[in-house]
Structure formats: C-alpha cells, structure tokens
Design an enzyme around this catalytic site. Structure first.
Site, short mmCIF file in Angstrom:
data_model
loop_
_atom_site.label_atom_id
_atom_site.label_comp_id
_atom_site.label_asym_id
_atom_site.label_seq_id
_atom_site.Cartn_x
_atom_site.Cartn_y
_atom_site.Cartn_z
N GLU A 1 2.07 7.03 3.46
CA GLU A 1 2.56 5.75 3.02
C GLU A 1 1.65 4.55 4.18
O GLU A 1 1.54 3.57 3.88
CB GLU A 1 3.96 5.49 3.50
CG GLU A 1 4.78 6.32 2.18
CD GLU A 1 5.09 7.71 2.50
OE1 GLU A 1 4.49 8.36 3.33
OE2 GLU A 1 5.66 8.22 1.57
N ALA B 1 5.51 8.41 -4.69
CA ALA B 1 6.23 7.19 -5.45
C ALA B 1 5.13 6.39 -6.20
O ALA B 1 4.01 6.49 -5.92
CB ALA B 1 7.00 6.25 -4.68
N GLU C 1 8.49 14.39 -0.19
CA GLU C 1 9.92 14.00 0.12
C GLU C 1 10.71 14.85 -1.02
O GLU C 1 11.84 15.22 -0.70
CB GLU C 1 10.01 12.62 0.16
CG GLU C 1 9.45 11.84 1.23
CD GLU C 1 9.76 10.39 1.43
OE1 GLU C 1 9.22 9.83 0.35
OE2 GLU C 1 9.81 9.70 2.25
N GLY D 1 6.41 10.34 -1.59
CA GLY D 1 7.68 10.52 -2.04
C GLY D 1 7.59 12.32 -2.99
O GLY D 1 8.60 12.87 -2.99
N1 CO8 Z 1 1.24 5.95 -7.65
C1 CO8 Z 1 0.48 5.62 -9.12
N2 CO8 Z 1 -0.53 6.23 -9.51
C2 CO8 Z 1 -1.15 7.18 -8.84
C3 CO8 Z 1 -0.72 7.89 -7.70
C4 CO8 Z 1 0.63 6.94 -7.17
N3 CO8 Z 1 1.17 7.37 -5.92
N4 CO8 Z 1 -1.43 8.68 -7.31
C5 CO8 Z 1 -2.49 8.86 -8.17
N5 CO8 Z 1 -2.35 7.98 -9.07
C6 CO8 Z 1 -3.04 7.85 -10.38
C7 CO8 Z 1 -4.28 7.12 -9.96
O1 CO8 Z 1 -4.26 5.58 -9.71
C8 CO8 Z 1 -5.28 7.44 -11.13
O2 CO8 Z 1 -5.05 6.60 -12.33
P1 CO8 Z 1 -6.36 6.16 -12.85
O3 CO8 Z 1 -6.94 7.26 -13.50
O4 CO8 Z 1 -5.31 5.21 -14.06
O5 CO8 Z 1 -6.89 5.35 -12.07
C9 CO8 Z 1 -4.90 8.93 -11.41
O6 CO8 Z 1 -3.41 8.84 -10.85
C10 CO8 Z 1 -5.53 9.98 -10.82
O7 CO8 Z 1 -5.73 9.79 -9.46
P2 CO8 Z 1 -6.89 9.55 -8.34
O8 CO8 Z 1 -8.09 9.18 -9.67
O9 CO8 Z 1 -7.02 8.76 -7.32
O10 CO8 Z 1 -7.33 11.18 -8.12
P3 CO8 Z 1 -8.03 11.82 -7.16
O11 CO8 Z 1 -8.08 13.26 -7.39
O12 CO8 Z 1 -9.52 11.12 -6.88
O13 CO8 Z 1 -7.30 11.58 -5.76
C11 CO8 Z 1 -5.29 11.56 -4.47
C12 CO8 Z 1 -5.93 12.19 -5.57
C13 CO8 Z 1 -5.67 11.84 -3.28
C14 CO8 Z 1 -3.65 12.09 -4.52
C15 CO8 Z 1 -5.10 10.07 -4.82
O14 CO8 Z 1 -4.64 9.65 -6.17
C16 CO8 Z 1 -3.75 9.47 -3.65
O15 CO8 Z 1 -4.34 9.00 -2.63
N6 CO8 Z 1 -2.99 8.87 -4.26
C17 CO8 Z 1 -1.99 8.17 -3.67
C18 CO8 Z 1 -1.18 8.94 -2.76
C19 CO8 Z 1 -0.13 8.04 -1.84
O16 CO8 Z 1 -0.41 7.06 -1.16
N7 CO8 Z 1 1.25 8.34 -2.04
C20 CO8 Z 1 2.24 7.69 -1.24
C21 CO8 Z 1 2.75 6.67 -2.21
S1 CO8 Z 1 4.09 5.70 -1.42
C22 CO8 Z 1 5.46 6.66 -1.54
O17 CO8 Z 1 5.28 7.64 -2.10
C23 CO8 Z 1 6.55 6.00 -0.85
C24 CO8 Z 1 7.80 6.97 -1.05
C25 CO8 Z 1 9.06 6.13 -0.85
C26 CO8 Z 1 10.26 6.68 -1.58
C27 CO8 Z 1 11.11 5.89 -2.24
C28 CO8 Z 1 10.70 5.16 -3.61
C29 CO8 Z 1 11.71 4.88 -4.36
#
Ligand code: CO8
Length: 258
Positions: free
Chosen positions: A132, A65, A112, A109
C-alpha cells in the site's frame, strides 16, 4: 446460488470458495467482497460443512483491494462509510475453521484476507506483500496488525514500509504460513487438510479455534484461564467421551456432532 466473482464448491464436508476475477488478478472489488461475505455466511450456517477453504488462481490469490474503485474516494466518504465495510469482517468472524490456500500474489487486501483465515497453506510460487505504501496509503484490513502478530515487528515494518514481497520460503520461516506445497497440488493438499479437520467433532474444532484466537486478545494468564475453562467445557460434549472411548476400544470415533 451463482456468483459473478467467486465459485463455491462442496467436497464432502468442506466448502471451497475460489476467488474468480482473473482479468484483475482477483482484485477485491466491492462486489467480490460482498459475494465472499455471503458465501462464508452461508457455509457457516450449513450443518453439512465442517471446514472452509478460500483460494484464488495459480497466478493470484488476490492482488489487493481494487485500486480503480478506490482512486476517487475522499476522506469524508471512506470515514462515513467506515470503509472497510462489514463484508470484510465476515471471514474474520467465522467460527468454523477456515484455511487459506494461496498461490501467486497475495498483496495488500489479498494478504489481509489470507491472514483472516485460521492458517495459510502456500504454494511454492506464493508471494505475500503489503504494498500500500507504494500507492500512497497503508493497509486497512489488518496488514499492520495481524501481520505484526504473525511475523513480528521487524518483518512487518520491513513489509509495510518498503512494500517488498515475501516469497513462500521466507513466509514459512517467518511464521506467516504453516506449510509450503507444490503449486500443482495446492488445492489437493488444502482439501486434504480441510477434510481432516471437518472429519472431527465440529464443536471440538470450533472450541480449539476460539481458544487459539484468544491468545491474540488477552494476557497469558487470562488466555490460560480461558483455555482451562473451555477445555473443561469439552467434557459436556458427547463427542469428548466418544473420542476417548474409541481410543480405548481401538476403533474409529463415531462423532455425533459434525
Ligand atoms: N486493483 C485493481 N486492478 C488491479 C489490481 C488492483 N489491486 N491489481 C492488478 N490489477 C489489474 C491491473 O490493472 C491489470 O488490469 P488491466 O489489464 O486492465 O490493466 C490486471 O489486473 C493485470 O495486472 P498487471 O498487468 O499489473 O499484472 P502484472 O503481472 O504485470 O503485475 C502485480 C502483477 C505485481 C500484482 C500488479 O498487478 C500490482 O502491483 N498490483 C497492485 C498490487 C497492490 O498495490 N495491491 C494493494 C492494493 S491497496 C489495498 O489492498 C488496500 C487494502 C485495504 C483494505 C480495505 C479495503 C476496503
């Protein structure tokens, strides 16, 4: 219809939905989830479609998400909105078969959404996780429930409590994915599987999906009763007779209801 965050294509009787928000690794913002829900509903209603495939990019199926969208929300808001919204449920409630073709990250998400599909075909670079906990929350769209049913308590607890990722090999060993294919042939393999499914009688594939899904809702005896009755109901289909006659006459079945 053109979309901002997804691309929809049709291959014979298969509808392919590609999540396309590369700058955010397909993070599931409200706009993307709304478009996904709309595309799934349209393909569900489209008589020329017999199976759906949902995919992302080689780097990310979806990284979860959208954290930037969620960061300022408070309890009052998410509770009143009943966040997650209905758009998230459209995919899970689809009656036609849906395959997730996952390459790269399927996190939070994203994992999911993949688990809302009927089965997952993983590229060899796929990584699954429910991270999460690392951002102070828990899964909210099935990560504690569908993952536990798919991989069991030990693995699900490990994933949800440590936030670690599972690679494709472990995901296949654990029952999260049905098969692993080279990343370069992911779409080809997923489309081939989807075309096979879409080539059968549509009511038969829909009934099969409904019966398997029932196993997650009811006791074994209730599930077996449901299966028996739905099996009986296939005898009301012209396609059931056609399929059996085609076998006996050593020819290809000519399905009426596709
Ligand atoms: N949300 C927003 N932006 C994101 C997300 C995210 N989940 N994941 C990546 N991005 C963005 C980064 O902020 C970055 O943007 P910017 O260049 O503007 O800074 C761009 O995508 C590229 O990401 P990274 O630079 O971090 O790329 P890396 O290759 O270094 O890392 C990862 C890749 C490991 C995937 C890393 O991006 C990461 O850890 N992302 C977050 C993963 C995470 O925590 N996901 C869980 C989110 S919470 C959730 O999903 C709850 C679900 C609930 C469902 C119900 C909702 C309605």
């Amino acid at each position: 219809m053109s979309y901002e965050y997804i691309i929809v294509e049709k291959y014979d009787r298969v509808g392919l939905i590609k999540l396309d928000r590369p700058e955010a690794l397909n993070a599931l913002c409200v706009g993307l989830i709304g478009e996904l829900g709309k595309a799934v509903a349209d393909l569900e209603a489209d008589d020329s479609i017999g199976c759906l495939v949902v995919t992302g990019s080689e780097k990310a199926f979806a990284a979860g998400a959208d954290i930037k969208e969620m960061v300022d929300k408070d309890f009052q808001t998410v509770y009143r909105e009943d966040f997650i919204t209905d758009d998230w449920e459209v995919l899970a409630n689809t009656r036609k078969p849906v395959i997730a073709a996952v390459a790269g990250y399927a996190l939070g998400g994203g994992c999911e959404v993949a688990m809302m599909c009927d089965f997952i075909i993983a590229a060899d670079n796929a990584k699954f996780g429910q991270p999460e906990i690392t951002i102070g929350t828990i899964p909210g769209a099935g990560g504690t429930q569908r993952l536990t049913r798919l991989v069991g308590k030990a693995k699900a607890m490990d994933m949800c409590l440590t936030g670690r990722m599972m690679d494709a090999e472990e995901a296949e060993r654990s029952g999260l994915v049905s098969r692993i294919v080279p990343v370069d042939s992911l779409i080809e393999e997923a489309l081939a599987a989807a075309k096979k499914i879409a080539g059968y009688s549509l009511p038969a594939t829909m009934i099969a999906k409904e019966a398997v899904d029932r196993a997650y809702e009811v006791s074994l005896s209730e599930g077996l009763r449901f299966e028996r009755r739905t099996f009986h109901s296939t005898f009301a289909l012209e396609d059931r007779r056609e399929g059996m006659m085609a076998f006996i006459e050593k020819r290809k079945a000519n399905w009426k209801h596709r």
